[in-house]
Design an enzyme around this catalytic site. Sequence first.
Site, short mmCIF file in Angstrom:
data_model
loop_
_atom_site.label_atom_id
_atom_site.label_comp_id
_atom_site.label_asym_id
_atom_site.label_seq_id
_atom_site.Cartn_x
_atom_site.Cartn_y
_atom_site.Cartn_z
N LEU A 41 -1.94 3.71 -0.31
CA LEU A 41 -3.33 2.75 -0.67
C LEU A 41 -2.47 1.57 -1.59
CD1 LEU A 41 -6.36 4.48 -1.98
CD2 LEU A 41 -5.99 3.74 0.40
N GLU A 43 -3.09 -2.85 -2.62
CA GLU A 43 -4.37 -3.66 -3.61
C GLU A 43 -5.06 -4.18 -2.99
OE1 GLU A 43 -5.93 -4.74 -6.98
OE2 GLU A 43 -4.08 -3.94 -6.70
N GLY A 44 -4.54 -4.36 -1.65
CA GLY A 44 -6.34 -4.76 0.02
C GLY A 44 -6.90 -3.96 -0.19
N HIS A 45 -6.73 -2.62 -0.01
CA HIS A 45 -7.25 -1.41 -0.37
C HIS A 45 -8.65 -1.22 -1.27
CE1 HIS A 45 -4.20 0.60 2.38
NE2 HIS A 45 -5.42 0.36 3.72
N GLN A 69 -6.30 5.75 17.51
CA GLN A 69 -5.59 3.60 17.62
C GLN A 69 -4.01 3.26 17.92
OE1 GLN A 69 -7.37 3.23 14.24
NE2 GLN A 69 -5.86 2.09 13.49
N GLN A 161 -10.18 -7.14 14.56
CA GLN A 161 -10.37 -5.63 13.94
C GLN A 161 -12.38 -6.21 13.31
OE1 GLN A 161 -9.49 -2.03 11.98
NE2 GLN A 161 -9.90 -2.38 10.78
N MET A 192 -0.18 -8.06 2.05
CA MET A 192 0.03 -6.91 1.44
C MET A 192 -0.71 -5.85 2.93
SD MET A 192 -1.00 -6.26 -1.81
CE MET A 192 -0.87 -6.83 -3.31
N SER A 193 0.40 -4.48 3.34
CA SER A 193 0.01 -3.82 4.90
C SER A 193 0.51 -2.57 4.17
CB SER A 193 0.38 -4.91 5.25
OG SER A 193 1.00 -3.57 6.82
N ARG A 195 2.64 -1.01 6.00
CA ARG A 195 3.64 -1.37 6.88
C ARG A 195 5.09 -1.86 6.35
NH1 ARG A 195 -0.28 -1.21 10.89
NH2 ARG A 195 0.53 0.84 12.41
P1 AMP Z 1 -5.87 -0.07 6.82
O1 AMP Z 1 -5.31 1.52 6.02
O2 AMP Z 1 -4.97 -0.68 7.36
O3 AMP Z 1 -6.06 0.38 8.22
O4 AMP Z 1 -6.74 -0.68 6.15
C1 AMP Z 1 -7.95 -0.66 5.75
C2 AMP Z 1 -8.65 -1.83 5.19
O5 AMP Z 1 -8.17 -1.93 4.99
C3 AMP Z 1 -9.49 -2.67 6.24
O6 AMP Z 1 -10.48 -2.90 6.87
C4 AMP Z 1 -8.46 -3.78 6.52
O7 AMP Z 1 -7.82 -5.08 6.89
C5 AMP Z 1 -7.84 -3.70 4.83
N1 AMP Z 1 -6.88 -4.55 4.26
C6 AMP Z 1 -5.73 -4.27 4.68
N2 AMP Z 1 -4.52 -4.93 4.08
C7 AMP Z 1 -5.54 -5.84 3.76
C8 AMP Z 1 -4.62 -6.53 2.81
N3 AMP Z 1 -3.66 -7.04 1.85
N4 AMP Z 1 -6.39 -7.62 2.40
C9 AMP Z 1 -7.32 -6.57 2.60
N5 AMP Z 1 -7.93 -6.19 3.40
C10 AMP Z 1 -7.04 -5.24 3.89
#
Ligand code: AMP
Length: 295
Positions: A41, A43-45, A69, A161, A192-193, A195
């Site tokens: 996780l 800050e985006g999550h 996926q 997505q 943020m990612s 990855r």
């Molecule tokens: P993930 O864990 O990458 O599958 O992401 C889970 C959820 O968090 C998905 O709905 C993503 O679009 C969202 N998410 C990931 N990165 C961000 C970000 N930087 N800002 C907002 N939402 C994000």
Amino acid sequence: MTSAVNKTPEIVRSVDQMQQRCLALREAGKRIAFVPTMGWLHEGHLSLLREGRRRGDVLVLSIFVNPTQFGAGEDFDNYPRDLDRDAALAATAGADLIFAPVASDMYPRGYATYVDVEGLTEVLCGASRPGHFRGVTTVVTKLFTIVQPHVALFGQKDFQQLAVIRRMTVDLNLPVEVVGMPIVREADGLAMSSRNVYLSAEQRRQALVLSRALVMAREMAAQGQIAADAVIAELTQLIAAMPDARIDYLQICHQRTLQQQATVDPDSVLLLAVFIGQTRLIDNGFLLDSAPSQG
Ligand code: AMP
């Protein structure tokens, strides 16, 4: 179930137990807000979780690195995983329950059912990652059926997505309100990612080219350059100047159809996927301010 912020959320592993739990919560009249993730996780999550906290009585987070996926040769094995770390972060955003199933419980022997959304999934990430969206829509359908949410929150970071999940939710009459949330960025602009941990310091610097490309495209559009070809040509040059960058796709598309546009208009979204070394990063943004948000 009320949620004192910082109380460690309960972790549920079993699919059956999770479903029973959520059915009982619904029966008790609780409104369930749900944030599906693959963990690690950031800050985006957490922004999705905080909004979910606001919108539901019970806040459920799923953490599942979904094998269906990922394509062959992708980063399924290396994807960062740390449930204790994630639980501590989820607590700060007020999560009540973490659903963290194992793959053999989600896809037991004999598993044979998949969900396919046509049209929106053949382009962009769907073209580069065959089967990716089939895995996403299948797991999200299963998660919706297990968690029984009233509202589910997704990030616009994964713009395609979100469009695909909205389409699926409407087409299958799923009784879930889908909420799209803005992209959360680092102070220097990098989206943020999970990855991003793969990047070396030098690659991290070069990765800024994605958000810089977005800024440049918005500036061009604001100055009246609305020929998509011209915008794409400039951005291609900008990205090509980074020694470790390789463009996977760089397109200007209509926000709902995801079809490419020749001319920038208020529905135009720039979508890009760029490899920085071995790491594939995505980003996107509207090109004109007047764009109505997908959220
Ligand atoms: P993930 O864990 O990458 O599958 O992401 C889970 C959820 O968090 C998905 O709905 C993503 O679009 C969202 N998410 C990931 N990165 C961000 C970000 N930087 N800002 C907002 N939402 C994000």
